[in-house]
Design a protein around this motif. Structure first.
Motif, mmCIF file in Angstrom:
data_model
loop_
_atom_site.group_PDB
_atom_site.id
_atom_site.type_symbol
_atom_site.label_atom_id
_atom_site.label_comp_id
_atom_site.label_asym_id
_atom_site.label_seq_id
_atom_site.Cartn_x
_atom_site.Cartn_y
_atom_site.Cartn_z
ATOM 1 N N ARG A 138 0.818 -1.220 0.000
ATOM 2 C CA ARG A 138 0.000 0.000 0.000
ATOM 3 C C ARG A 138 0.847 1.264 0.000
ATOM 4 O O ARG A 138 0.455 2.283 0.571
ATOM 5 C CB ARG A 138 -0.965 0.007 1.193
ATOM 6 C CG ARG A 138 -1.989 -1.120 1.168
ATOM 7 C CD ARG A 138 -3.004 -0.973 2.281
ATOM 8 N NE ARG A 138 -4.075 -1.962 2.170
ATOM 9 C CZ ARG A 138 -5.182 -1.969 2.916
ATOM 10 N NH1 ARG A 138 -5.362 -1.016 3.821
ATOM 11 N NH2 ARG A 138 -6.094 -2.903 2.761
ATOM 12 N N LYS A 170 -5.189 4.907 -6.825
ATOM 13 C CA LYS A 170 -5.231 4.948 -5.363
ATOM 14 C C LYS A 170 -4.896 6.336 -4.827
ATOM 15 O O LYS A 170 -5.297 6.697 -3.718
ATOM 16 C CB LYS A 170 -4.256 3.920 -4.787
ATOM 17 C CG LYS A 170 -4.758 2.495 -4.885
ATOM 18 C CD LYS A 170 -5.957 2.264 -3.981
ATOM 19 C CE LYS A 170 -6.336 0.810 -3.866
ATOM 20 N NZ LYS A 170 -7.448 0.594 -2.916
ATOM 21 N N ASP A 293 -12.770 -3.632 2.956
ATOM 22 C CA ASP A 293 -12.497 -3.487 1.524
ATOM 23 C C ASP A 293 -12.729 -2.029 1.121
ATOM 24 O O ASP A 293 -13.870 -1.559 1.136
ATOM 25 C CB ASP A 293 -13.411 -4.413 0.727
ATOM 26 C CG ASP A 293 -13.126 -4.350 -0.772
ATOM 27 O OD1 ASP A 293 -12.345 -3.483 -1.195
ATOM 28 O OD2 ASP A 293 -13.689 -5.168 -1.511
ATOM 29 N N PRO A 294 -11.675 -1.317 0.738
ATOM 30 C CA PRO A 294 -11.838 0.107 0.402
ATOM 31 C C PRO A 294 -12.838 0.358 -0.718
ATOM 32 O O PRO A 294 -13.541 1.373 -0.711
ATOM 33 C CB PRO A 294 -10.427 0.537 -0.014
ATOM 34 C CG PRO A 294 -9.515 -0.443 0.647
ATOM 35 C CD PRO A 294 -10.266 -1.737 0.666
ATOM 36 N N ASP A 324 -8.225 2.301 4.000
ATOM 37 C CA ASP A 324 -7.117 2.352 3.032
ATOM 38 C C ASP A 324 -6.258 3.573 3.362
ATOM 39 O O ASP A 324 -6.267 4.573 2.650
ATOM 40 C CB ASP A 324 -7.686 2.453 1.617
ATOM 41 C CG ASP A 324 -6.708 1.960 0.554
ATOM 42 O OD1 ASP A 324 -5.611 1.507 0.931
ATOM 43 O OD2 ASP A 324 -7.051 2.018 -0.644
ATOM 44 N N SER A 327 -4.120 5.637 0.810
ATOM 45 C CA SER A 327 -4.756 6.104 -0.422
ATOM 46 C C SER A 327 -5.178 7.556 -0.256
ATOM 47 O O SER A 327 -5.792 7.925 0.744
ATOM 48 C CB SER A 327 -5.984 5.241 -0.734
ATOM 49 O OG SER A 327 -6.728 5.806 -1.801
#
Length: 406
Positions: A138, A170, A293-294, A324, A327
Motif C-alpha cells: 500500500r 489509489k 475493503d476500500p 485504506d 490512499s
C-alpha cells in the motif's frame, strides 16, 4: 608412476564427460522452461542437484522452475543456496524477489527486486514486480516515484504501466490513471482489464460519451461478467436510462447478492422513482455488508453523495480513509466536501494529508486545462488559499477550487 598418471588422466576424462552431461541436461531444462513445462525442468534439475549438491547454474534454473510451478517455498530455498555460490545476478534476484512476494515476505521481496534493478536497470520485468510489491504494501506514492522513469524507459511493458495506473488510481489521480489504461488498451486491445478500467474511470470522471464504446467493448467481450454489467448499469444510470440501469444492477445482485456497489446504486435509483422503502432497504443492506475493503466504502460513499446526505457522506469518507490509510482518494473527496459545507480548516487538513500521500500538488487551470504537478515538501507545506497563475495561459487560478480533485 605410469599407473598413477593413467588414473589421473582417466579421472580428468570422467570429470569432463560428467560436466558435459550436466551441461546438456541443463540445456534441456532451459528449453522446457522456455516452452512452459516447469515440471519437466524440475525433474531434470532435481536429478542434477541430487548428484552435485552445489551445481550453481542448476540451482538457479531450478529456482526459476519452482517459481513457474508456483512452489514458492522451494524456490526461495534453492535460490538462496545459489546466491551463496555465485556472484550477484539480476535474474536470480528477480526470481527470488518474485518467490518472496508470493510468500508475502514483502520487505525481503522489495529488497531483492531493487537489487535486481540495480544490477541491471535495462531489464523491464523486475520493475513491474516491484510495482506489485509496493502495491501490496500500500505504498501508492512510492509506486509513482519508483515507476516514473520506468514508464518512459519501457513504454510497451504492460505490467509496469498497469501498476503505475493502479498507483495513480489509489492516489485519486483519475485523469492520469485513465491515460495509462488508455495506453494499455492501445498496446493490447483484447486486454479486458484495460478496457474495463478505462471505461470505469471515464464514468468516474463523468465522461459518458468517451466511456460508451469501451463499455460496449467490455460487454461484447464478456456480456455476463460482473464488471461488464456494473459498467453497463453505470453508463445507463449516467445517461438517464434508469429502468435499464436498474435491470443491470439487479442482474449483478443475481450473481452476487452482497454487491455493495449494486446495492448502493439501486438505493439511489429506487429513490428516483419515489420508492423510499426499497431505497432505504437497499441502502441498509449495503451498510451492513461493508468491511475493510476500500472499494466497498467507495461505492457506499458515492450513494450518500447522490442522496445528498452530507453527514453520512463525510462519515463514510472517513471510514474509507481508515480502511485504506495510504490512499489519497478519500482524503481528496473529504477536502472537497469539507469545503462545500464551510469547514475550511478541516478542508485544509484533508488536503495536507492528500498532498503528503501523493508527494505532489495537482493544480488544474479551468481556462486552458493545463495541469501542474508541483512537488510537495512536508516541511515547506502548501497554502491552499493562495491563488496561482497558470504558467501556460497566465490566467489567475482561484484556490482551493483550482486544486484538481481527479
Amino acid at each position: 608412476m605410469l599407473q598413477n598418471g593413467h588414473h589421473y588422466v582417466s579421472a580428468r576424462i570422467d570429470e569432463t564427460a560428467e560436466t558435459q552431461v550436466i551441461d546438456e541436461s541443463i540445456q534441456r531444462a532451459v528449453v522446457a522452461l522456455e516452452e512452459g513445462r516447469p515440471n519437466d525442468a524440475i525433474e531434470i534439475l532435481e536429478s542434477i542437484i541430487d548428484e552435485v549438491y552445489d551445481e550453481a547454474e542448476a540451482l538457479v534454473y531450478l529456482g526459476i522452475a519452482y517459481v513457474q510451478d508456483e512452489q514458492a517455498e522451494k524456490a526461495v530455498e534453492v535460490l538462496e543456496r545459489a546466491q551463496d555460490l555465485v556472484e550477484e545476478h539480476s535474474v536470480l534476484s528477480m526470481f527470488l524477489g518474485r518467490a518472496l512476494m508470493i510468500l508475502g515476505r514483502l520487505d525481503s521481496a522489495e529488497e531483492e527486486l531493487r537489487r535486481s534493478i540495480q544490477l541491471d536497470p535495462t531489464h523491464a520485468e523486475p520493475w513491474g514486480d516491484l510495482g506489485k510489491v509496493l502495491y501490496q504494501k500500500r505504498e501508492y506514492g512510492e509506486i509513482i516515484q519508483t515507476l516514473e522513469g520506468a514508464i518512459e524507459e519501457f513504454p510497451n511493458n504492460l505490467d509496469i504501466r498497469a501498476m503505475y495506473a493502479l498507483g495513480l488510481y489509489k492516489l485519486g489521480d483519475y485523469t492520469r490513471a485513465a491515460e495509462q489504461w488508455g495506453s494499455l488498451h492501445r498496446l493490447e486491445p483484447r486486454l479486458m482489464s484495460a478496457v474495463s478500467n478505462y471505461a470505469f474511470l471515464m464514468l468516474t470522471l463523468g465522461r459518458t460519451y468517451e466511456a460508451a464504446p469501451f463499455v460496449g467493448h467490455a460487454h461484447t467481450m464478456a456480456p455476463t461478467d460482473y464488471r461488464s454489467l456494473i459498467l453497463l448499469g453505470e453508463l445507463r444510470f449516467q445517461s438517464g436510462e434508469h429502468e435499464g440501469a436498474r435491470e443491470c444492477f439487479c442482474q449483478v445482485l443475481e450473481q452476487d447478492k452482497d454487491s455493495v456497489e449494486a446495492l448502493s446504486r439501486l438505493a439511489v435509483l429506487f429513490l428516483y422513482v419515489q420508492d423510499e422503502r426499497a431505497s432505504e432497504e437497499h441502502l441498509r443492506r449495503a451498510e451492513s455488508l461493508v468491511s475493510n475493503d476500500p472499494e466497498m466504502w467507495r461505492g457506499l460513499c458515492h450513494a450518500y453523495s447522490m442522496l445528498d446526505r452530507s453527514d453520512d457522506f463525510i462519515d463514510c469518507l472517513i471510514k474509507w480513509a481508515q480502511a485504506d490509510p495510504t490512499s489519497a482518494s478519500p482524503w481528496v473527496a473529504l477536502a472537497k466536501q469539507y469545503d462545500r459545507v464551510g469547514l475550511l480548516e478541516h478542508s485544509r487538513n484533508a488536503w495536507r494529508v492528500a498532498f503528503q500521500l501523493r508527494n505532489y500538488v495537482k493544480i488544474l487551470c479551468g481556462r486552458c486545462g493545463y495541469e501542474q504537478h508541483l512537488p510537495y515538501s512536508k516541511s515547506d507545506g502548501f497554502d491552499i488559499y493562495v491563488d496561482r497563475i497558470c504558467p501556460e495561459c497566465e490566467t489567475l487560478i482561484r484556490m482551493p477550487s483550482g486544486l484538481a480533485a481527479v
